[in-house]
Motif scaffolding. Structure first.
Motif, PDB file in Angstrom:
ATOM      1  N   ARG A   1      55.716  69.072   4.638  1.00 34.87           N
ATOM      2  CA  ARG A   1      56.452  68.463   3.543  1.00 34.87           C
ATOM      3  C   ARG A   1      57.450  67.500   4.149  1.00 34.87           C
ATOM      4  NH1 ARG A   1      58.905  73.384   4.505  1.00 34.87           N
ATOM      5  NH2 ARG A   1      61.180  73.378   4.448  1.00 34.87           N
ATOM      6  N   GLY A   2      57.752  66.437   3.443  1.00 36.61           N
ATOM      7  CA  GLY A   2      58.696  65.457   3.945  1.00 36.61           C
ATOM      8  C   GLY A   2      58.034  64.473   4.878  1.00 36.61           C
ATOM      9  N   LEU A   3      58.767  63.426   5.199  1.00 39.51           N
ATOM     10  CA  LEU A   3      58.275  62.375   6.074  1.00 39.51           C
ATOM     11  C   LEU A   3      58.640  62.666   7.517  1.00 39.51           C
ATOM     12  CD1 LEU A   3      59.286  59.296   3.897  1.00 39.51           C
ATOM     13  CD2 LEU A   3      56.977  60.167   4.238  1.00 39.51           C
ATOM     14  N   ASP A   4      57.925  62.023   8.432  1.00 39.79           N
ATOM     15  CA  ASP A   4      58.288  62.085   9.839  1.00 39.79           C
ATOM     16  C   ASP A   4      59.691  61.509  10.006  1.00 39.79           C
ATOM     17  OD1 ASP A   4      58.595  61.520  12.620  1.00 39.79           O
ATOM     18  OD2 ASP A   4      56.430  61.679  12.833  1.00 39.79           O
ATOM     19  N   CYS A   5      60.505  62.170  10.788  1.00 33.60           N
ATOM     20  CA  CYS A   5      61.906  61.755  10.920  1.00 33.60           C
ATOM     21  C   CYS A   5      62.034  60.364  11.527  1.00 33.60           C
ATOM     22  CB  CYS A   5      62.665  62.789  11.764  1.00 33.60           C
ATOM     23  SG  CYS A   5      64.451  62.682  11.613  1.00 33.60           S
ATOM     24  N   ARG A   6      61.003  59.907  12.256  1.00 33.68           N
ATOM     25  CA  ARG A   6      61.066  58.568  12.836  1.00 33.68           C
ATOM     26  C   ARG A   6      61.033  57.469  11.786  1.00 33.68           C
ATOM     27  NH1 ARG A   6      58.278  61.710  16.417  1.00 33.68           N
ATOM     28  NH2 ARG A   6      58.920  61.623  18.594  1.00 33.68           N
ATOM     29  N   GLU A   7      60.716  57.834  10.548  1.00 36.34           N
ATOM     30  CA  GLU A   7      60.722  56.866   9.448  1.00 36.34           C
ATOM     31  C   GLU A   7      62.125  56.364   9.144  1.00 36.34           C
ATOM     32  OE1 GLU A   7      58.424  55.575   7.378  1.00 36.34           O
ATOM     33  OE2 GLU A   7      56.666  56.460   8.311  1.00 36.34           O
ATOM     34  N   VAL A   8      63.148  57.069   9.633  1.00 36.11           N
ATOM     35  CA  VAL A   8      64.520  56.701   9.277  1.00 36.11           C
ATOM     36  C   VAL A   8      64.872  55.286   9.714  1.00 36.11           C
ATOM     37  CG1 VAL A   8      65.515  57.662  11.387  1.00 36.11           C
ATOM     38  CG2 VAL A   8      66.920  57.495   9.336  1.00 36.11           C
ATOM     39  N   ARG A   9      64.339  54.843  10.853  1.00 32.49           N
ATOM     40  CA  ARG A   9      64.682  53.520  11.344  1.00 32.49           C
ATOM     41  C   ARG A   9      64.044  52.406  10.517  1.00 32.49           C
ATOM     42  NH1 ARG A   9      66.695  52.592  16.202  1.00 32.49           N
ATOM     43  NH2 ARG A   9      67.171  50.610  15.185  1.00 32.49           N
ATOM     44  N   LYS A  10      63.071  52.759   9.686  1.00 31.01           N
ATOM     45  CA  LYS A  10      62.453  51.762   8.820  1.00 31.01           C
ATOM     46  C   LYS A  10      63.220  51.596   7.515  1.00 31.01           C
ATOM     47  CE  LYS A  10      57.766  52.467  10.593  1.00 31.01           C
ATOM     48  NZ  LYS A  10      56.351  52.777  10.246  1.00 31.01           N
ATOM     49  N   ARG A  11      64.169  52.486   7.273  1.00 28.90           N
ATOM     50  CA  ARG A  11      64.972  52.423   6.058  1.00 28.90           C
ATOM     51  C   ARG A  11      66.176  51.519   6.256  1.00 28.90           C
ATOM     52  NH1 ARG A  11      63.217  56.368   2.263  1.00 28.90           N
ATOM     53  NH2 ARG A  11      61.218  57.113   3.069  1.00 28.90           N
ATOM     54  N   ASN A  12      66.799  51.193   5.149  1.00 24.56           N
ATOM     55  CA  ASN A  12      68.051  50.442   5.183  1.00 24.56           C
ATOM     56  C   ASN A  12      69.146  51.307   5.789  1.00 24.56           C
ATOM     57  OD1 ASN A  12      70.717  49.414   3.992  1.00 24.56           O
ATOM     58  ND2 ASN A  12      69.289  47.762   3.504  1.00 24.56           N
ATOM     59  N   GLY A  13      70.071  50.681   6.513  1.00 22.12           N
ATOM     60  CA  GLY A  13      71.122  51.432   7.187  1.00 22.12           C
ATOM     61  C   GLY A  13      71.931  52.307   6.256  1.00 22.12           C
ATOM     62  N   SER A  14      72.102  51.903   5.002  1.00 24.24           N
ATOM     63  CA  SER A  14      72.887  52.688   4.049  1.00 24.24           C
ATOM     64  C   SER A  14      72.168  53.966   3.622  1.00 24.24           C
ATOM     65  CB  SER A  14      73.205  51.841   2.818  1.00 24.24           C
ATOM     66  OG  SER A  14      72.003  51.394   2.193  1.00 24.24           O
TER      67      SER A  14
ATOM     68  N   GLN B   1      62.062  55.354  18.476  1.00 25.30           N
ATOM     69  CA  GLN B   1      60.683  55.521  17.998  1.00 25.30           C
ATOM     70  C   GLN B   1      59.717  55.711  19.173  1.00 25.30           C
ATOM     71  OE1 GLN B   1      60.014  52.131  15.433  1.00 25.30           O
ATOM     72  NE2 GLN B   1      61.007  53.137  13.711  1.00 25.30           N
ATOM     73  N   LEU B   2      60.095  56.647  20.067  1.00 25.90           N
ATOM     74  CA  LEU B   2      59.265  57.005  21.213  1.00 25.90           C
ATOM     75  C   LEU B   2      58.695  58.395  21.000  1.00 25.90           C
ATOM     76  CD1 LEU B   2      61.592  55.829  24.126  1.00 25.90           C
ATOM     77  CD2 LEU B   2      59.576  54.641  23.260  1.00 25.90           C
ATOM     78  N   SER B   3      57.520  58.641  21.543  1.00 19.60           N
ATOM     79  CA  SER B   3      56.922  59.965  21.428  1.00 19.60           C
ATOM     80  C   SER B   3      57.631  60.938  22.365  1.00 19.60           C
ATOM     81  CB  SER B   3      55.435  59.910  21.767  1.00 19.60           C
ATOM     82  OG  SER B   3      55.255  59.628  23.143  1.00 19.60           O
ATOM     83  N   ASN B   4      57.546  62.226  22.012  1.00 20.39           N
ATOM     84  CA  ASN B   4      58.157  63.243  22.863  1.00 20.39           C
ATOM     85  C   ASN B   4      57.497  63.307  24.234  1.00 20.39           C
ATOM     86  OD1 ASN B   4      60.103  64.213  21.029  1.00 20.39           O
ATOM     87  ND2 ASN B   4      58.564  65.436  19.967  1.00 20.39           N
ATOM     88  N   THR B   5      56.216  62.973  24.287  1.00 22.03           N
ATOM     89  CA  THR B   5      55.501  63.052  25.561  1.00 22.03           C
ATOM     90  C   THR B   5      56.065  62.085  26.579  1.00 22.03           C
ATOM     91  OG1 THR B   5      53.500  63.690  24.364  1.00 22.03           O
ATOM     92  CG2 THR B   5      53.229  62.950  26.637  1.00 22.03           C
ATOM     93  N   VAL B   6      56.324  60.835  26.174  1.00 25.19           N
ATOM     94  CA  VAL B   6      56.828  59.842  27.124  1.00 25.19           C
ATOM     95  C   VAL B   6      58.262  60.171  27.531  1.00 25.19           C
ATOM     96  CG1 VAL B   6      57.795  58.157  25.511  1.00 25.19           C
ATOM     97  CG2 VAL B   6      56.788  57.374  27.645  1.00 25.19           C
ATOM     98  N   LEU B   7      59.044  60.754  26.609  1.00 25.14           N
ATOM     99  CA  LEU B   7      60.392  61.188  26.984  1.00 25.14           C
ATOM    100  C   LEU B   7      60.328  62.336  27.988  1.00 25.14           C
ATOM    101  CD1 LEU B   7      62.149  61.129  23.497  1.00 25.14           C
ATOM    102  CD2 LEU B   7      62.613  59.601  25.409  1.00 25.14           C
ATOM    103  N   GLY B   8      59.348  63.224  27.803  1.00 25.86           N
ATOM    104  CA  GLY B   8      59.210  64.341  28.733  1.00 25.86           C
ATOM    105  C   GLY B   8      58.785  63.912  30.113  1.00 25.86           C
ATOM    106  N   LEU B   9      57.815  62.988  30.194  1.00 25.90           N
ATOM    107  CA  LEU B   9      57.296  62.597  31.506  1.00 25.90           C
ATOM    108  C   LEU B   9      58.231  61.637  32.244  1.00 25.90           C
ATOM    109  CD1 LEU B   9      55.777  59.517  31.852  1.00 25.90           C
ATOM    110  CD2 LEU B   9      54.404  60.490  30.037  1.00 25.90           C
ATOM    111  N   THR B  10      59.228  61.087  31.548  1.00 25.86           N
ATOM    112  CA  THR B  10      60.176  60.182  32.210  1.00 25.86           C
ATOM    113  C   THR B  10      61.542  60.847  32.354  1.00 25.86           C
ATOM    114  OG1 THR B  10      60.604  59.139  30.040  1.00 25.86           O
ATOM    115  CG2 THR B  10      58.995  58.085  31.493  1.00 25.86           C
ATOM    116  N   LEU B  11      62.354  60.820  31.312  1.00 25.72           N
ATOM    117  CA  LEU B  11      63.741  61.277  31.425  1.00 25.72           C
ATOM    118  C   LEU B  11      63.838  62.749  31.790  1.00 25.72           C
ATOM    119  CD1 LEU B  11      65.388  59.451  28.373  1.00 25.72           C
ATOM    120  CD2 LEU B  11      65.480  58.815  30.780  1.00 25.72           C
TER     121      LEU B  11
END
Length: 588
Positions: A54-67, A456-466
């Motif tokens: 239920r609900g949208l992927d949280c990464r959708e937030v950056r596609k919304r208006n800042g307000s 808007q990066l996947s968890n996998t790339v964050l895991g293998l780098t940072l």
């Protein structure tokens, strides 16, 4: 820092943070009963994924208006961070206005670096020494201690980060990316760096044994990813494979020692270099003993408990402070608050000292502070804040019992001699430092997920780098330093032996703990092509070393090191190009 629970007027309060900790530690993101847990399945660009049904992927937030950012974060179940004391998503999208997003990201990046400092200091100065004391008290051999307690100490940040990441379906990609990414990094960059720093002859038997076991572990993980699930039997299989690895190490060591005693084997390149008696520096015991005897006071001076407590709580060595350069002092200043908090809450038993590091007033204080730390950090304080019969909080009961025990120990012991049960403090210190590492790892995983949502990066790339780089940087420096000091074989063996523990225990224990709170089947659905590239790159690097090292008669030089470094750079380029969809599978 200005991040956390937000009150009605937009201000932060301690009560708000603690109440938020209790909420986040609960089952806010639990799956409906009867459905297996899905780990991953997120679109890096925030397209059409539904994380919890239920609900949208949280990464959708950056596609919304800042307000609309704050309302979207608060109303979307996928934007809830499970565990942790601070709500980083609400902090960046509700506390900071959209125009100050770069400032929020900068503060988060600095806090992320400091979390790595906390992990490193806790593991190096408190977790590992207590594990060493435990292994000494249990009279374990060096080989058994090396592949169990020492491996646990060195891999604690990796394992705890993996366990925390597996506890939430939305961050499981971090665990896979970090474990595989750290494996690629250590077996290429660190191993190649050792060969560049000091060419050497590899230890043949331990190398072949460790590489074979690691390839089996990677293949098992590859199969699990292919079928998209981990059952209870497979999770136990990971842990069972590690137990079999420990048994193999012990058996091989026993066979080799028996052959040496019978004269059937001669010292070979598989034995780590140890300095001979002639190479050891001369002991100045006689001179120092005469000096100490000459200037020893006629009446032994007894320090007061207050002086012992003050000296024990000082994290600074003023002699070293004067000798060190400015950048060391700056880094030390940053570590002082962490070290002081750890000194107050984590006892350390040192078998190498005559008094076993017994500090009577401080250790009595630890009887109170260590259990209090454990209940206030377990499940982000949810258990510690629970009220018995709705009247008396658990932390109050722990404080009362701890105070009584501390007074009894203080009355029945002396400052000069540790009690017979002093070894119990090693177990207490092990538990307290583990809770510190777990708390820091939880914050680390949450802040990485927040950065993934922001960029808007996947968890996998964050895991293998940072996450992989941060958890591996300590091993990198220690192994390269060991190689420069003339022990390249030992450092090279550590590259492969340590990460076996990380992947087997990290995946096995992480999924097993998750099964205890949900279903007996954990679904592992790769979120992108990147997971397969990561698994393939790790397997290919192991095959390369498995073939090339024996082909060179275990003589490893700079050419081998350069090849490994170039391989890692090529892998990193392919991974990043895949993440940004320059490389992608053709649509059929």
């Amino acid at each position: 820092m200005g991040l956390g629970a937000v009150g009605p007027a937009g201000t932060l309060s301690l009560a708000g943070v603690l109440s938020l900790a209790g909420v986040l530690a609960g089952d806010s993101g639990a799956q409906p009963a009867g459905t297996p847990l899905e780990l991953g399945r997120t679109d890096p660009l925030g397209g059409n994924a539904l994380s919890h049904g239920r609900g949208l992927d949280c990464r959708e937030v950056r596609k919304r208006n800042g307000s609309e950012w704050c309302r979207f974060i608060r109303s979307n179940p996928d934007c809830r961070l499970d565990g942790g004391f601070l709500d980083y998503l609400e902090g960046v999208f509700c506390v900071f206005p959209p125009r100050l997003l770069p400032l929020a990201v900068t503060l988060y990046a600095l806090w992320l670096l400091y979390l790595f400092v906390i992990l490193g200091v806790t593991a190096e100065k408190f977790f590992c020494p207590n594990l060493s004391a435990i292994s000494t008290n249990l009279k374990l051999s060096h080989n058994v201690a090396g592949v169990t307690f020492l491996a646990f100490g060195n891999g604690a940040p990796d394992v705890f980060s993996a366990v925390v990441a597996f506890s939430d379906p939305r961050t499981a990609g971090l665990a896979i990316g970090a474990l595989f990414g750290a494996g690629v990094f250590v077996t290429t960059v660190v191993a190649g760096g050792i060969a560049l720093v000091k060419p050497f002859t590899a230890a043949s038997r331990p190398f072949l044994r460790d590489v074979i076991f690691y390839m089996v572990a990677v293949f098992l993980t590859f199969v699990v990813l292919y079928f998209g699930r981990i059952t209870l039997g497979e999770a136990l299989g990971y842990l069972g494979l590690y137990v079999f690895y420990v048994f193999t190490v012990v058996l091989c060591t026993w066979i080799h020692r028996r052959q040496r005693r019978e004269g059937l084997a001669t010292p070979g390149p598989w034995e780590p270099e140890m300095p001979t008696d002639a190479e050891e520096p001369e002991s100045s015991g006689t001179n120092s003993g005469d000096y100490a005897e000459e200037y020893r006071p006629l009446l032994p001076s007894r320090e007061t408990s207050l002086r012992i407590l003050t000296a024990a709580l000082s994290p600074l060595d003023y002699g070293k402070w004067r000798r060190k350069p400015w950048y060391w002092r700056l880094f030390k200043v940053l570590k002082v608050p962490v070290e002081l908090a750890l000194l107050l809450t984590v006892p350390v038993v040192d078998p190498d000292k005559d008094d076993l590091n017994w500090k009577r007033p401080l250790n009595c204080l630890h009887v109170l502070t260590s259990p209090l730390l454990c209940v206030l950090t377990l499940k982000s304080g949810a258990y510690g804040l629970y009220q018995i019969q709705g009247v008396f909080p658990v932390w109050g009961l722990v404080t009362l019992v701890g105070s009584v025990l501390a007074i009894i120990i203080f009355i029945t012991t002396s400052n000069e001699e540790p009690p017979k049960y002093h070894c119990v403090f090693a177990f207490l210190g092990f538990l307290a430092s583990a809770m510190w590492i777990n708390a820091a790892a939880t914050e680390l995983v949450n802040i990485l997920r927040t950065l993934g949502i922001i960029f808007q990066l996947s968890n996998t790339v964050l895991g293998l780098t940072l996450l992989a780089w941060g958890n591996s940087i300590g091993d990198t420096f220690s192994d390269l330093t060991m190689a420069r000091q003339g022990y390249p074989r030992m450092a090279f063996s550590a590259c492969f032996g340590g990460i076996i523990f990380n992947i087997l225990v990290g995946v096995g224990l992480g999924c097993l703990l998750q099964m205890t709170s949900s279903q007996l089947v954990v679904k592992l659905e790769p979120d992108s092509l990147l997971v397969w590239i990561l698994a393939g790159a790790l397997g290919l690097s192991l095959v390369f070393s498995f073939v090339s090292v024996p082909a060179q008669c275990f003589q490893l030089g700079k050419a081998y090191g350069v090849c490994l470094l170039l391989y890692y750079l090529a892998f990193l380029c392919v991974a990043l190009l895949t993440e940004f969809r320059v490389i992608r599978l053709p649509v059929l």
